[in-house]
Scaffold this active site. Structure first.
Site, PDB file in Angstrom:
ATOM      1  CB  CYS A  42      16.801  12.714   9.529  1.00  0.00           C
ATOM      2  SG  CYS A  42      18.528  12.196   9.603  1.00  0.00           S
TER       3      CYS A  42
HETATM    4  N1  LIG Z   1      18.224   6.624   7.088  1.00  0.00           N
HETATM    5  C1  LIG Z   1      17.720   7.827   7.320  1.00  0.00           C
HETATM    6  O1  LIG Z   1      17.178   8.097   8.405  1.00  0.00           O
HETATM    7  C2  LIG Z   1      17.792   8.894   6.265  1.00  0.00           C
HETATM    8  C3  LIG Z   1      17.167  10.113   6.530  1.00  0.00           C
HETATM    9  C4  LIG Z   1      17.216  11.143   5.572  1.00  0.00           C
HETATM   10  C5  LIG Z   1      17.898  10.933   4.395  1.00  0.00           C
HETATM   11  N2  LIG Z   1      18.521   9.751   4.162  1.00  0.00           N
HETATM   12  C6  LIG Z   1      19.240   9.609   2.899  1.00  0.00           C
HETATM   13  O2  LIG Z   1      18.577   8.657   2.089  1.00  0.00           O
HETATM   14  C7  LIG Z   1      19.527   7.952   1.301  1.00  0.00           C
HETATM   15  C8  LIG Z   1      19.382   6.464   1.593  1.00  0.00           C
HETATM   16  O3  LIG Z   1      19.625   6.269   2.972  1.00  0.00           O
HETATM   17  P1  LIG Z   1      19.321   4.891   3.673  1.00  0.00           P
HETATM   18  O4  LIG Z   1      19.332   5.156   5.109  1.00  0.00           O
HETATM   19  O5  LIG Z   1      18.157   4.242   3.042  1.00  0.00           O
HETATM   20  O6  LIG Z   1      20.647   4.094   3.295  1.00  0.00           O
HETATM   21  P2  LIG Z   1      20.832   2.531   3.133  1.00  0.00           P
HETATM   22  O7  LIG Z   1      19.848   1.804   3.953  1.00  0.00           O
HETATM   23  O8  LIG Z   1      22.276   2.282   3.365  1.00  0.00           O
HETATM   24  O9  LIG Z   1      20.481   2.293   1.611  1.00  0.00           O
HETATM   25  C9  LIG Z   1      21.220   2.883   0.594  1.00  0.00           C
HETATM   26  C10 LIG Z   1      20.627   2.500  -0.744  1.00  0.00           C
HETATM   27  O10 LIG Z   1      21.487   2.985  -1.769  1.00  0.00           O
HETATM   28  C11 LIG Z   1      21.933   1.897  -2.592  1.00  0.00           C
HETATM   29  N3  LIG Z   1      23.327   2.191  -2.879  1.00  0.00           N
HETATM   30  C12 LIG Z   1      24.428   1.827  -2.199  1.00  0.00           C
HETATM   31  N4  LIG Z   1      25.534   2.321  -2.798  1.00  0.00           N
HETATM   32  C13 LIG Z   1      25.105   3.024  -3.857  1.00  0.00           C
HETATM   33  C14 LIG Z   1      25.740   3.759  -4.879  1.00  0.00           C
HETATM   34  N5  LIG Z   1      27.064   3.899  -4.930  1.00  0.00           N
HETATM   35  N6  LIG Z   1      24.972   4.328  -5.847  1.00  0.00           N
HETATM   36  C15 LIG Z   1      23.637   4.198  -5.814  1.00  0.00           C
HETATM   37  N7  LIG Z   1      22.973   3.520  -4.868  1.00  0.00           N
HETATM   38  C16 LIG Z   1      23.695   2.938  -3.917  1.00  0.00           C
HETATM   39  C17 LIG Z   1      21.722   0.655  -1.754  1.00  0.00           C
HETATM   40  O11 LIG Z   1      21.370  -0.501  -2.390  1.00  0.00           O
HETATM   41  P3  LIG Z   1      21.956  -1.402  -3.505  1.00  0.00           P
HETATM   42  O12 LIG Z   1      23.375  -1.681  -3.141  1.00  0.00           O
HETATM   43  O13 LIG Z   1      21.092  -2.605  -3.477  1.00  0.00           O
HETATM   44  O14 LIG Z   1      21.796  -0.622  -4.771  1.00  0.00           O
HETATM   45  C18 LIG Z   1      20.483   1.026  -0.957  1.00  0.00           C
HETATM   46  O15 LIG Z   1      19.313   0.802  -1.719  1.00  0.00           O
HETATM   47  C19 LIG Z   1      20.917   8.487   1.705  1.00  0.00           C
HETATM   48  O16 LIG Z   1      21.343   9.449   0.772  1.00  0.00           O
HETATM   49  C20 LIG Z   1      20.664   9.108   3.064  1.00  0.00           C
HETATM   50  O17 LIG Z   1      21.548  10.157   3.341  1.00  0.00           O
HETATM   51  C21 LIG Z   1      18.467   8.724   5.059  1.00  0.00           C
END
Ligand SMILES: NC(=O)c1ccc[n+]([C@@H]2O[C@H](COP(=O)([O-])OP(=O)(O)OC[C@H]3O[C@@H](n4cnc5c(N)ncnc54)[C@H](OP(=O)(O)O)[C@@H]3O)[C@@H](O)[C@H]2O)c1
Length: 352
Positions: free
Chosen positions: A155
């Site tokens: 981001c």
């Molecule tokens: N938030 C942002 O603004 C943003 C922006 C750009 C990129 N990202 C990237 O997008 C990805 C998700 O971010 P998010 O903000 O959505 O995070 P989040 O809200 O914390 O969600 C993380 C997701 O990953 C799953 N998870 C947790 N531990 C895991 C593991 N060990 N292996 C596989 N899945 C796992 C979680 O659900 P379950 O435990 O139910 O499986 C959940 O669905 C990350 O890699 C982050 O760096 C996020």
């Protein structure tokens, strides 16, 4: 003419990025959501994780399984924690599924740089060369059309790169002078992080810098700016956590190599982004607010010149969950499947 809709799945659908993908894909005319995974909510409806989806017909969340995901999808968005995608990408690609990884696993070309900044060894080094960096405004679309694996940008890098690329491409700034100051809403940290830093009483009405000078998005910004400039670039990057839910405001500073007016640079930025649907270059000094892009895939940019100091000041805003994550991923999917990049994405902002 396509015979059937594109079957799409999301690994890690219960997180903020996963939920945002569901929101965008539900109203995309050419796709059908056929697979959703979550460990925490396996076996349950997605409305358990996101009650707002209760009225929508969606497949149940299931424990991530490579064979099931491959059977059910043409393309899979990997929205799990960093480290997840590199474990599952190879067998999924071998099974013929195309992948868009929203984590950092495939963004950095050099596995030693990944190991240094992410403090773990990369476990799919042989895929790094083929991963296309999915910032469609700065990458030839032919690379994305042909890609099996797209690394969706971070981001902060999205906001910073769009703000600086037009001047870096021209060599109009002193490359030793780059400072990027950025602020993010709390959803940038994801939904699964629990800790005092994200506690309402600690973040509300308060702001602070973090990850200085070692935030993990630094090498990603430097890698792409180096590509654009054609020489090795380093930056000072300081992110801040601020008490809003969504949005990134990035302000970048750079010394200009000769006198420029803000008007001249704005004309150049508009020309640079003239065929890019999702970048809006505003008038000099008409600085955008995060609310102007909330819920959208747009990046708004405005710049000015501090003539006293020969300094460019450029700001960009994005919604971290849309242009900074899920929306950009859908833009990449559109390009991978030969659709218009804006298909299903021309949503106006939620305002105020
Ligand atoms: N938030 C942002 O603004 C943003 C922006 C750009 C990129 N990202 C990237 O997008 C990805 C998700 O971010 P998010 O903000 O959505 O995070 P989040 O809200 O914390 O969600 C993380 C997701 O990953 C799953 N998870 C947790 N531990 C895991 C593991 N060990 N292996 C596989 N899945 C796992 C979680 O659900 P379950 O435990 O139910 O499986 C959940 O669905 C990350 O890699 C982050 O760096 C996020």
């Amino acid at each position: 003419m396509r015979h059937r809709k594109i079957h799409v799945g999301i690994g890690g659908a219960s997180g903020y990025a996963g939920g945002e993908l569901v929101r965008l894909l539900l109203q995309h005319p050419d796709v059908q959501i056929t697979y959703l995974s979550s460990h925490t909510y396996a076996g349950k409806s997605i409305s358990t994780a996101f009650p707002g989806f209760a009225a929508h017909h969606l497949p149940p969340l299931e424990e991530f399984d490579i064979q099931r995901a491959a059977q059910k999808t043409d393309i899979l968005f990997l929205a799990g924690e960093t480290g997840f995608a590199m474990q599952v990408a190879k067998p999924l690609l071998e099974a013929g599924v195309r992948l868009i990884d929203l984590s950092a696993d495939f963004r950095l070309r050099d596995p030693a740089v990944y190991a240094q900044w992410y403090r773990r060894e990369h476990s799919a080094i042989d895929l790094l060369d083929e991963a296309a960096y999915g910032l469609p405004e700065l990458v030839p679309h032919s690379q994305l059309r042909e890609a099996r694996l797209v690394a969706n940008p971070g981001c902060y890098p999205t906001a910073a790169l769009l703000a600086l690329a037009p001047v870096m491409a021209q060599g109009w700034v002193d490359t030793e002078s780059l400072v990027i100051d950025a602020k993010s809403g709390v959803s940038g940290a994801g939904r699964s992080k629990f800790g005092l830093d994200y506690h309402f009483a600690e973040i509300n009405e308060s702001m602070r810098a973090y990850g200085v000078p070692s935030h993990r998005h630094t090498p990603e910004i430097e890698q792409k700016l180096s590509d654009v400039a054609g020489r090795a670039i380093t930056v000072t990057f300081t992110p801040h956590l601020i008490p809003v839910t969504r949005g990134i405001l990035c302000t970048a500073y750079a010394k200009l190599v000769r006198p420029f007016s803000a008007h001249e640079l704005t004309v150049h930025y508009r020309r640079f982004y003239q065929d890019k649907t999702f970048v809006v270059v505003r008038d000099p000094g008409d600085f955008p607010a995060t609310k102007h892009v909330a819920g959208t895939n747009y990046c708004h940019i405005s710049l000015t010149v501090d003539e006293r100091r020969g300094q460019l000041v450029v700001t960009s805003v994005i919604d971290n969950l849309v242009k900074g994550a899920a929306g950009q991923a859908v833009q990449n999917m559109n390009l991978m499947f030969g659709l218009a990049e804006s298909r299903g994405l021309e949503l106006p902002p939620v305002f105020p």
